[in-house]
Design an enzyme around this catalytic site. Structure first.
Site, PDB file in Angstrom:
ATOM      1  N   CYS A 146       0.801  -1.186  -0.067  1.00 27.34           N
ATOM      2  CA  CYS A 146       0.064  -0.044   0.223  1.00 27.34           C
ATOM      3  C   CYS A 146       0.748   1.243   0.013  1.00 27.34           C
ATOM      4  O   CYS A 146       1.851   1.381   0.738  1.00 27.34           O
ATOM      5  CB  CYS A 146      -0.955  -0.179   1.222  1.00 27.34           C
ATOM      6  N   HIS A 189      -9.026  -3.703  -2.117  1.00 27.92           N
ATOM      7  CA  HIS A 189      -8.251  -3.121  -1.577  1.00 27.92           C
ATOM      8  C   HIS A 189      -8.487  -1.523  -1.361  1.00 27.92           C
ATOM      9  O   HIS A 189      -8.466  -0.886  -0.236  1.00 27.92           O
ATOM     10  CB  HIS A 189      -6.688  -3.208  -2.119  1.00 27.92           C
ATOM     11  N   GLU A 190      -9.165  -0.925  -2.673  1.00 31.16           N
ATOM     12  CA  GLU A 190      -9.157   0.496  -2.529  1.00 31.16           C
ATOM     13  C   GLU A 190     -10.106   0.820  -1.813  1.00 31.16           C
ATOM     14  O   GLU A 190     -10.489   1.896  -1.290  1.00 31.16           O
ATOM     15  CB  GLU A 190      -9.354   1.170  -4.348  1.00 31.16           C
ATOM     16  N   HIS A 193     -10.195   1.336   1.730  1.00 30.87           N
ATOM     17  CA  HIS A 193      -9.678   2.554   2.060  1.00 30.87           C
ATOM     18  C   HIS A 193     -10.907   3.389   2.501  1.00 30.87           C
ATOM     19  O   HIS A 193     -10.534   4.305   3.441  1.00 30.87           O
ATOM     20  CB  HIS A 193      -8.953   3.180   1.177  1.00 30.87           C
TER      21      HIS A 193
HETATM   22 ZN   LIG Z   1      -3.514   1.170  -0.093  1.00 29.90          ZN
END
Ligand SMILES: [Zn+2]
Length: 212
Positions: A146, A189-190, A193
């Site tokens: 990341c 993953h995004e 966030h």
């Molecule tokens: Zn990330």
């Protein structure tokens, strides 16, 4: 830019009723207008500063939940500037990432840029107001890193297939897309966030390892 200044002056002169009118014509439901601080971040020059967990204030913002953009903002030149700058930032040799999310550039907003390895030319695309609507029970496990967590890499289990919904920045329609494989991992993953979740929260304990 000048017009914005004039409107702000008018609001402060005319008092609270004018403020309420201004807010209601921009925000909708859970999608507040851009703050002055958000506009300043978007309006900056060059690549954007990427927040990291090494800075205390940054790490707090990276743990925040994000809100949608009002459609009025998505129609604006300012949003196009944000999309261009997020893409320039994630592709900059200093970052060299495959995805980036709003909080990583200091915005608590639901927006991500993702490299579409499943499309010809592997373009980066920007998705405002994105959500994952379906995650397959079939899983895949692979290494992740990341931009906001320097020098940490580890294996994470993710769904093989996801269905995402987002607002198309050109038509403003809600669009659904089915994504599979590695690109689906990037979407997961995004979008994590945007809920304040970092990949290290999901990292398989035995697989963590330092950078080679
Ligand atoms: Zn990330």
């Amino acid at each position: 830019m000048k017009l914005g200044t004039i409107i702000c002056k008018f609001i402060s002169a005319a008092g609270i009723s004018a403020v309420l009118v201004a807010a209601s014509c921009c925000s909708s439901g859970s999608a507040p207008c851009l703050s002055r601080a958000e506009k300043d971040i978007i309006d900056g020059e060059g690549i954007m500063r990427v927040l990291t967990v090494e800075e205390k204030e940054d790490s707090l913002l990276l743990r925040s939940e994000c809100t949608d953009f009002p459609k009025r903002v998505l129609r604006s030149e300012r949003f196009r500037r944000l999309a261009d700058r997020m893409t320039a930032t994630v592709t900059d040799p200093s970052q060299d990432g495959v995805g980036i999310a709003g909080p990583q550039v200091g915005l608590k907003r639901r927006v991500i840029a993702v490299q579409r390895f499943d499309k010809d030319g592997e373009p980066f695309e920007v998705y405002p107001n994105i959500r994952i609507e379906y995650m397959s029970g079939e899983k895949q496990t692979g290494p992740e890193g990341c931009l906001s967590i320097p020098d940490i890499y580890g294996n994470v289990e993710r769904s093989m297939t996801v269905v995402v919904s987002y607002t198309d920045m050109n038509t403003l329609d809600t669009v659904r897309d089915t994504v599979e494989g590695y690109t689906a991992v990037i979407f997961q993953h995004e979008t994590d966030h945007l809920e304040g979740i970092l990949f290290t929260d999901r990292m398989l304990p035995a697989a963590s390892m330092p950078e080679n």
